[in-house]
Design a protein around this motif. Structure first.
Motif, mmCIF file in Angstrom:
data_model
loop_
_atom_site.group_PDB
_atom_site.id
_atom_site.type_symbol
_atom_site.label_atom_id
_atom_site.label_comp_id
_atom_site.label_asym_id
_atom_site.label_seq_id
_atom_site.Cartn_x
_atom_site.Cartn_y
_atom_site.Cartn_z
ATOM 1 N N CYS A 45 2.910 27.775 -24.396
ATOM 2 C CA CYS A 45 4.087 28.637 -24.460
ATOM 3 C C CYS A 45 3.968 29.383 -25.786
ATOM 4 C CB CYS A 45 5.386 27.833 -24.396
ATOM 5 S SG CYS A 45 6.878 28.856 -24.406
ATOM 6 N N MET A 46 3.829 30.697 -25.727
ATOM 7 C CA MET A 46 3.574 31.457 -26.947
ATOM 8 C C MET A 46 4.566 32.595 -27.121
ATOM 9 S SD MET A 46 0.279 33.852 -26.010
ATOM 10 C CE MET A 46 -0.765 32.492 -25.513
ATOM 11 N N CYS A 47 4.741 32.997 -28.377
ATOM 12 C CA CYS A 47 5.582 34.143 -28.727
ATOM 13 C C CYS A 47 4.668 35.290 -29.160
ATOM 14 C CB CYS A 47 6.517 33.806 -29.875
ATOM 15 S SG CYS A 47 7.535 32.354 -29.627
ATOM 16 N N ILE A 48 4.985 36.487 -28.713
ATOM 17 C CA ILE A 48 4.214 37.665 -29.111
ATOM 18 C C ILE A 48 5.160 38.852 -29.190
ATOM 19 C CG2 ILE A 48 3.560 38.197 -26.728
ATOM 20 C CD1 ILE A 48 0.877 39.224 -27.808
ATOM 21 N N SER A 49 4.949 39.728 -30.156
ATOM 22 C CA SER A 49 5.843 40.864 -30.323
ATOM 23 C C SER A 49 5.477 41.977 -29.343
ATOM 24 C CB SER A 49 5.784 41.391 -31.753
ATOM 25 O OG SER A 49 4.647 42.206 -31.952
ATOM 26 N N ASP A 50 6.440 42.869 -29.100
ATOM 27 C CA ASP A 50 6.190 43.995 -28.201
ATOM 28 C C ASP A 50 5.160 44.961 -28.791
ATOM 29 O OD1 ASP A 50 7.962 44.707 -30.234
ATOM 30 O OD2 ASP A 50 8.895 46.283 -29.054
ATOM 31 N N GLU A 51 4.925 44.864 -30.085
ATOM 32 C CA GLU A 51 3.924 45.723 -30.717
ATOM 33 C C GLU A 51 2.512 45.155 -30.579
ATOM 34 O OE1 GLU A 51 5.298 46.036 -34.719
ATOM 35 O OE2 GLU A 51 6.883 47.485 -34.226
ATOM 36 N N GLU A 52 2.418 43.868 -30.281
ATOM 37 C CA GLU A 52 1.108 43.217 -30.200
ATOM 38 C C GLU A 52 0.571 43.133 -28.772
ATOM 39 O OE1 GLU A 52 0.909 39.970 -33.719
ATOM 40 O OE2 GLU A 52 2.465 39.611 -32.224
ATOM 41 N N ILE A 53 1.465 42.982 -27.801
ATOM 42 C CA ILE A 53 0.991 42.837 -26.425
ATOM 43 C C ILE A 53 0.457 44.175 -25.927
ATOM 44 C CG2 ILE A 53 3.234 43.307 -25.336
ATOM 45 C CD1 ILE A 53 2.461 41.079 -23.304
ATOM 46 N N THR A 54 -0.667 44.147 -25.250
ATOM 47 C CA THR A 54 -1.295 45.386 -24.777
ATOM 48 C C THR A 54 -0.869 45.701 -23.352
ATOM 49 O OG1 THR A 54 -3.248 44.278 -23.857
ATOM 50 C CG2 THR A 54 -3.310 44.878 -26.205
ATOM 51 N N LEU A 55 -1.054 46.942 -22.956
ATOM 52 C CA LEU A 55 -0.701 47.366 -21.611
ATOM 53 C C LEU A 55 -1.540 46.620 -20.576
ATOM 54 C CD1 LEU A 55 0.938 49.248 -19.811
ATOM 55 C CD2 LEU A 55 -0.826 50.999 -20.126
ATOM 56 N N SER A 56 -2.822 46.409 -20.873
ATOM 57 C CA SER A 56 -3.691 45.705 -19.926
ATOM 58 C C SER A 56 -3.239 44.257 -19.757
ATOM 59 C CB SER A 56 -5.150 45.751 -20.389
ATOM 60 O OG SER A 56 -5.294 45.134 -21.658
ATOM 61 N N GLN A 57 -2.767 43.622 -20.845
ATOM 62 C CA GLN A 57 -2.258 42.253 -20.745
ATOM 63 C C GLN A 57 -1.010 42.216 -19.868
ATOM 64 O OE1 GLN A 57 -1.901 41.554 -24.997
ATOM 65 N NE2 GLN A 57 -3.486 39.968 -24.920
ATOM 66 N N GLU A 58 -0.104 43.172 -20.066
ATOM 67 C CA GLU A 58 1.120 43.216 -19.273
ATOM 68 C C GLU A 58 0.824 43.392 -17.790
ATOM 69 O OE1 GLU A 58 5.006 44.555 -21.426
ATOM 70 O OE2 GLU A 58 3.529 46.165 -21.606
ATOM 71 N N ARG A 59 -0.203 44.171 -17.476
ATOM 72 C CA ARG A 59 -0.563 44.406 -16.073
ATOM 73 C C ARG A 59 -1.087 43.136 -15.411
ATOM 74 N NH1 ARG A 59 -3.641 50.238 -16.901
ATOM 75 N NH2 ARG A 59 -1.770 51.552 -16.801
ATOM 76 N N GLU A 60 -1.718 42.267 -16.196
ATOM 77 C CA GLU A 60 -2.292 41.038 -15.650
ATOM 78 C C GLU A 60 -1.263 39.925 -15.511
ATOM 79 O OE1 GLU A 60 -5.501 40.021 -18.211
ATOM 80 O OE2 GLU A 60 -6.741 41.742 -17.654
#
Length: 199
Positions: free
Chosen positions: A167-182
């Motif tokens: 279970c991890m925390c990541i900021s909206d500035e760090e997550i990439t578009l390709s990660q969000e798609r997956e």
């Protein structure tokens, strides 16, 4: 904030006044383009940008909902309401929650096989990313404890039904578009729309 996913209330501007509209998905009707042709938009009313963003989010959630396997949902039901209660206090800072089932997003696994679950909490960094992460980190710890309590057998040292890999925390500035798609979003509709309003 769309606590009922079938209905949303939005603010509109009518000159200097604020008015509110209620949209109910179950009462939608079909209107032909030809019947709308004689009309022009009513310039007396205007959607503020926050209301438009909320409307887009609500429609996306309602008509593009991710379906997790029934077997996974049945197992998650054991903690779903508790999970929501943990998350809701941080809803102004938390933008999205993603579930990754390690490639089993479309599989109905047998009862003796645990889903491998990763949970990603995406928070809104705003002007102070450190402060935002500080608010979300305790939620991560509580989620880990909750999942262990209900799915981990400490005596046998095995997970039953669902195994929380991370279970991890990541900021909206760090997550990439390709990660969000997956990744697959796990929606709390009213929380998502409150986050829109906080931007």
């Amino acid at each position: 904030h769309a606590k009922n996913p079938r209905t949303v209330h939005l603010e509109v501007k009518a000159g200097d006044q604020k008015k509110f509209i209620s949209l109910t998905a179950t009462k939608k009707i079909v209107v032909s383009k030809n019947s709308l042709a004689p009309f022009t938009p009513d310039v007396n009313y205007e959607f503020p940008s926050v209301a438009l963003g909320a409307l887009r989010t609500w429609l996306t959630i309602r008509y593009n909902r991710v379906a997790f396997p029934n077997a996974f949902n049945d197992r998650l039901n054991k903690v779903a309401s508790k999970l929501k209660k943990l998350i809701e206090p941080s809803e102004k800072s938390l933008l999205s929650i993603y579930f990754d089932l390690n490639g089993d997003e479309a599989k109905e696994l047998d009862a003796n096989i645990s889903y491998q679950l990763s949970i990603i909490l995406v928070y809104y960094a705003k002007d102070d990313p450190t402060e935002a992460e500080t608010k979300i980190s305790p939620i991560r710890d509580q989620i880990e404890a909750l999942m262990s309590k209900y799915y981990f057998d400490a005596n046998a040292e095995v997970w039953n039904g669902i195994q929380l890999k991370v279970c991890m925390c990541i900021s909206d500035e760090e997550i990439t578009l390709s990660q969000e798609r997956e990744l697959q979003p796990w929606y709390l509709e009213h929380m998502t729309l409150k986050a829109e309003a906080a931007k």
